[in-house]
Design an enzyme around this catalytic site. Structure first.
Site, mmCIF file in Angstrom:
data_model
loop_
_atom_site.group_PDB
_atom_site.id
_atom_site.type_symbol
_atom_site.label_atom_id
_atom_site.label_comp_id
_atom_site.label_asym_id
_atom_site.label_seq_id
_atom_site.Cartn_x
_atom_site.Cartn_y
_atom_site.Cartn_z
ATOM 1 N N ASP A 1 0.856 -1.192 0.000
ATOM 2 C CA ASP A 1 0.000 0.000 0.000
ATOM 3 C C ASP A 1 0.886 1.235 0.000
ATOM 4 O O ASP A 1 1.968 1.213 0.608
ATOM 5 C CB ASP A 1 -0.892 -0.024 1.261
ATOM 6 C CG ASP A 1 -2.158 0.813 1.118
ATOM 7 O OD1 ASP A 1 -2.046 1.990 0.746
ATOM 8 O OD2 ASP A 1 -3.249 0.280 1.386
ATOM 9 N N SER B 1 -1.795 6.362 0.312
ATOM 10 C CA SER B 1 -2.248 7.638 -0.268
ATOM 11 C C SER B 1 -3.643 8.005 0.219
ATOM 12 O O SER B 1 -4.003 9.176 0.250
ATOM 13 C CB SER B 1 -2.209 7.591 -1.798
ATOM 14 O OG SER B 1 -3.002 6.533 -2.274
ATOM 15 N N SER C 1 -16.254 -2.958 -10.343
ATOM 16 C CA SER C 1 -17.399 -2.168 -9.886
ATOM 17 C C SER C 1 -18.584 -2.345 -10.821
ATOM 18 O O SER C 1 -18.419 -2.538 -12.033
ATOM 19 C CB SER C 1 -16.979 -0.695 -9.877
ATOM 20 O OG SER C 1 -18.099 0.142 -9.771
ATOM 21 N N TYR D 1 -12.883 7.335 -13.590
ATOM 22 C CA TYR D 1 -12.716 6.294 -12.560
ATOM 23 C C TYR D 1 -13.372 4.992 -13.030
ATOM 24 O O TYR D 1 -12.764 3.926 -13.039
ATOM 25 C CB TYR D 1 -13.330 6.730 -11.213
ATOM 26 C CG TYR D 1 -13.732 5.544 -10.363
ATOM 27 C CD1 TYR D 1 -12.771 4.792 -9.706
ATOM 28 C CD2 TYR D 1 -15.063 5.125 -10.296
ATOM 29 C CE1 TYR D 1 -13.122 3.669 -8.989
ATOM 30 C CE2 TYR D 1 -15.424 4.005 -9.585
ATOM 31 C CZ TYR D 1 -14.457 3.275 -8.932
ATOM 32 O OH TYR D 1 -14.806 2.141 -8.243
ATOM 33 N N LYS E 1 -11.954 0.899 -14.427
ATOM 34 C CA LYS E 1 -12.399 -0.450 -14.032
ATOM 35 C C LYS E 1 -12.735 -1.271 -15.280
ATOM 36 O O LYS E 1 -12.394 -2.447 -15.376
ATOM 37 C CB LYS E 1 -13.619 -0.370 -13.111
ATOM 38 C CG LYS E 1 -13.319 0.279 -11.759
ATOM 39 C CD LYS E 1 -12.386 -0.571 -10.932
ATOM 40 C CE LYS E 1 -11.981 0.087 -9.629
ATOM 41 N NZ LYS E 1 -10.921 -0.630 -8.917
ATOM 42 N N TYR F 1 -18.401 -4.866 -7.443
ATOM 43 C CA TYR F 1 -19.107 -4.426 -6.229
ATOM 44 C C TYR F 1 -20.245 -3.490 -6.598
ATOM 45 O O TYR F 1 -20.085 -2.603 -7.431
ATOM 46 C CB TYR F 1 -18.198 -3.637 -5.281
ATOM 47 C CG TYR F 1 -16.847 -4.229 -5.009
ATOM 48 C CD1 TYR F 1 -16.630 -5.603 -5.013
ATOM 49 C CD2 TYR F 1 -15.775 -3.389 -4.720
ATOM 50 C CE1 TYR F 1 -15.371 -6.118 -4.748
ATOM 51 C CE2 TYR F 1 -14.518 -3.897 -4.453
ATOM 52 C CZ TYR F 1 -14.324 -5.260 -4.477
ATOM 53 O OH TYR F 1 -13.076 -5.760 -4.222
HETATM 54 C C1 WQD Z 1 -25.826 6.677 -4.305
HETATM 55 C C2 WQD Z 1 -27.108 7.461 -4.532
HETATM 56 C C3 WQD Z 1 -26.810 9.603 -5.596
HETATM 57 C C4 WQD Z 1 -24.589 11.531 -2.402
HETATM 58 C C5 WQD Z 1 -20.447 5.336 -6.765
HETATM 59 C C6 WQD Z 1 -19.522 4.943 -7.890
HETATM 60 C C7 WQD Z 1 -19.367 3.459 -7.915
HETATM 61 C C8 WQD Z 1 -18.863 2.935 -6.600
HETATM 62 C C9 WQD Z 1 -19.680 3.433 -5.469
HETATM 63 C C10 WQD Z 1 -16.664 3.301 -5.596
HETATM 64 C C11 WQD Z 1 -27.161 8.145 -5.906
HETATM 65 C C12 WQD Z 1 -27.339 9.765 -4.198
HETATM 66 C C13 WQD Z 1 -25.288 10.598 -3.133
HETATM 67 C C14 WQD Z 1 -25.258 12.707 -1.956
HETATM 68 C C15 WQD Z 1 -27.275 11.909 -2.991
HETATM 69 N N1 WQD Z 1 -17.489 3.310 -6.517
HETATM 70 N N2 WQD Z 1 -26.610 10.778 -3.430
HETATM 71 N N3 WQD Z 1 -26.588 12.836 -2.270
HETATM 72 O O1 WQD Z 1 -23.097 6.818 -7.482
HETATM 73 O O2 WQD Z 1 -24.179 4.584 -6.939
HETATM 74 O O3 WQD Z 1 -21.723 4.767 -6.982
HETATM 75 O O4 WQD Z 1 -19.892 4.835 -5.553
HETATM 76 O O5 WQD Z 1 -15.612 3.256 -5.326
HETATM 77 O O6 WQD Z 1 -18.489 3.122 -8.939
HETATM 78 O O7 WQD Z 1 -20.074 5.393 -9.114
HETATM 79 O O8 WQD Z 1 -22.952 5.812 -5.148
HETATM 80 O O9 WQD Z 1 -23.104 6.688 -2.859
HETATM 81 O O10 WQD Z 1 -22.350 8.244 -4.696
HETATM 82 O O11 WQD Z 1 -24.717 7.510 -4.616
HETATM 83 O O12 WQD Z 1 -28.479 12.082 -3.257
HETATM 84 O O13 WQD Z 1 -24.685 13.585 -1.325
HETATM 85 O O14 WQD Z 1 -27.155 8.527 -3.581
HETATM 86 O O15 WQD Z 1 -27.430 10.511 -6.471
HETATM 87 O O16 WQD Z 1 -28.475 8.074 -6.340
HETATM 88 P P1 WQD Z 1 -23.073 5.563 -6.734
HETATM 89 P P2 WQD Z 1 -23.205 7.107 -4.269
#
Ligand code: WQD
Length: 342
Positions: A33, A36, A127, A152, A156, A180
């Site tokens: 690791d 970072s 992902s 990002y 993947k 995931y």
């Molecule tokens: C979930 C829902 C938002 C924040 C992302 C990456 C994915 C994976 C996980 C990680 C959505 C809503 C979120 C906020 C909100 N990567 N939301 N207000 O977008 O499904 O996935 O994270 O390493 O590759 O794309 O997850 O938790 O950001 O959002 O309303 O402040 O919550 O719009 O509908 P997402 P998320």
């Protein structure tokens, strides 16, 4: 003798939970690791939970020579699990080169060193973002992949393609990509969990930070999606359930049980919950009100994403165990632990 597993990114959120599960299942863990987005203290915590301190090497896996040297020192490893990557979607849009360099140089260096040193197995931290906007739900592993919205996400997808090519051209080498869905929650011990740096992008840490007063208000990104309450639906999965799937994937790779040298599994619960479901569950579990406001959609968000879980169940013998309320309680307990230390 214990089987040795190299875990890159093993001080991070999912990596540290996986290191714990591996040690508890009698594996020897070597963590690579660069710290970072994590801290060395995680090693103390893994030791506290398991009674065993993993071997640790502080290394930037973008450095091909160093990667080759370290992997060759551990060529008796049965497999490598690759968690090391940057993961902030928004940041990747601002700094695509940094993301492609970090996530793909490191992958290529690791794969090259694994092949040179004859290590037989590789597990990749992928992902559900590789499915883009899926046409049908639930998403099976056979669903078409699409170019993800963010750099990002694209790292993947490209990584899976690189892996597929390398597997086809290399004898006695097999790999599993684990896709995931939305990991949340933390270890029951309260010793390890997610440590978001800066303002969280993800829903769960944003909710818990709002509830403890670090953030003023949760912005709900849109309520005009074609879903039951207008907010997007996701498949939230507990990080310890996720970690356990890696142990089963390692066992499968070591026993060479897989029919194909390269396999892909979805890791989700199969249940979709909307943003408002999550907020309601949070309010129920904590018996409090969350300060939130509906605002504009966030670019790139998909209306609905949830996994078909039968392949992982049948082939890996893995199934998620936690309910949404349990997962949210777990995230909340962790946030409170973090704040009580401040
Ligand atoms: C979930 C829902 C938002 C924040 C992302 C990456 C994915 C994976 C996980 C990680 C959505 C809503 C979120 C906020 C909100 N990567 N939301 N207000 O977008 O499904 O996935 O994270 O390493 O590759 O794309 O997850 O938790 O950001 O959002 O309303 O402040 O919550 O719009 O509908 P997402 P998320």
């Amino acid at each position: 003798m214990k089987s040795k597993i190299i875990v890159t990114g093993g001080c991070g959120y999912i990596g540290s939970h996986t290191a714990v599960e591996l040690i508890e299942n009698n594996y020897e863990v070597v963590i690579l690791d660069d710290l970072s987005n994590s801290t060395k203290e995680t090693l103390d915590r893994i030791e506290k939970i398991t009674g065993t301190r993993p071997t640790f090497v502080n290394i930037d896996l973008k450095d091909a020579k160093k990667t080759e040297r370290v992997i060759s020192e551990h060529k008796d490893a049965k497999a490598v699990i690759n968690f090391a990557a940057h993961k902030a979607v928004g940041e990747s849009v601002q700094k695509p080169i940094m993301y492609y360099k970090n996530n793909l140089y490191s992958l290529i260096n690791i794969l090259s060193s694994i092949v040179n040193n004859n290590i037989k197995g590789f597990i990749f931290s992928s992902s559900a973002t590789v499915y883009g906007t899926p046409e049908t739900l639930p998403i099976t592993e056979k669903s078409e992949t699409q170019r993800p919205f963010s750099p990002y996400g694209n790292t993947k997808k490209i990584a899976e393609e690189i892996l597929d090519d390398v597997i086809k051209s290399t004898e006695n080498f097999s790999a599993i990509s684990l896709r995931y869905f939305n990991p949340i929650g933390a270890h029951d011990s309260g010793l390890i969990g997610e440590l978001p740096s800066g303002i969280p992008n993800n829903l769960m840490p944003y909710i818990t930070q709002t509830a403890v007063g670090i953030r003023e208000k949760l912005m709900v990104y849109g309520n005009d999606y074609p879903t039951k309450d207008g907010t997007p639906i996701r498949d939230y999965i507990h990080v310890v359930d996720l970690a356990k799937a890696h142990v089963l994937a390692v066992e499968r790779i070591i026993k060479e049980q897989q029919e194909k040298p390269y396999e892909t599994f979805n890791l989700g619960t199969g249940n979709g919950f909307s943003v408002l479901d999550v907020i309601n569950s949070f309010e129920r579990v904590t018996n409090s009100k969350l300060n939130y406001e509906i605002t504009e959609r966030r670019p790139g968000d998909v209306p609905k994403l949830y996994a078909a879980t039968d392949l992982a169940e049948r082939e890996l013998g893995w199934k998620a165990t936690k309910s949404l309320d349990e997962m949210i309680k777990s995230s909340w307990d962790w946030e409170q632990k973090l704040r009580s230390k401040e």
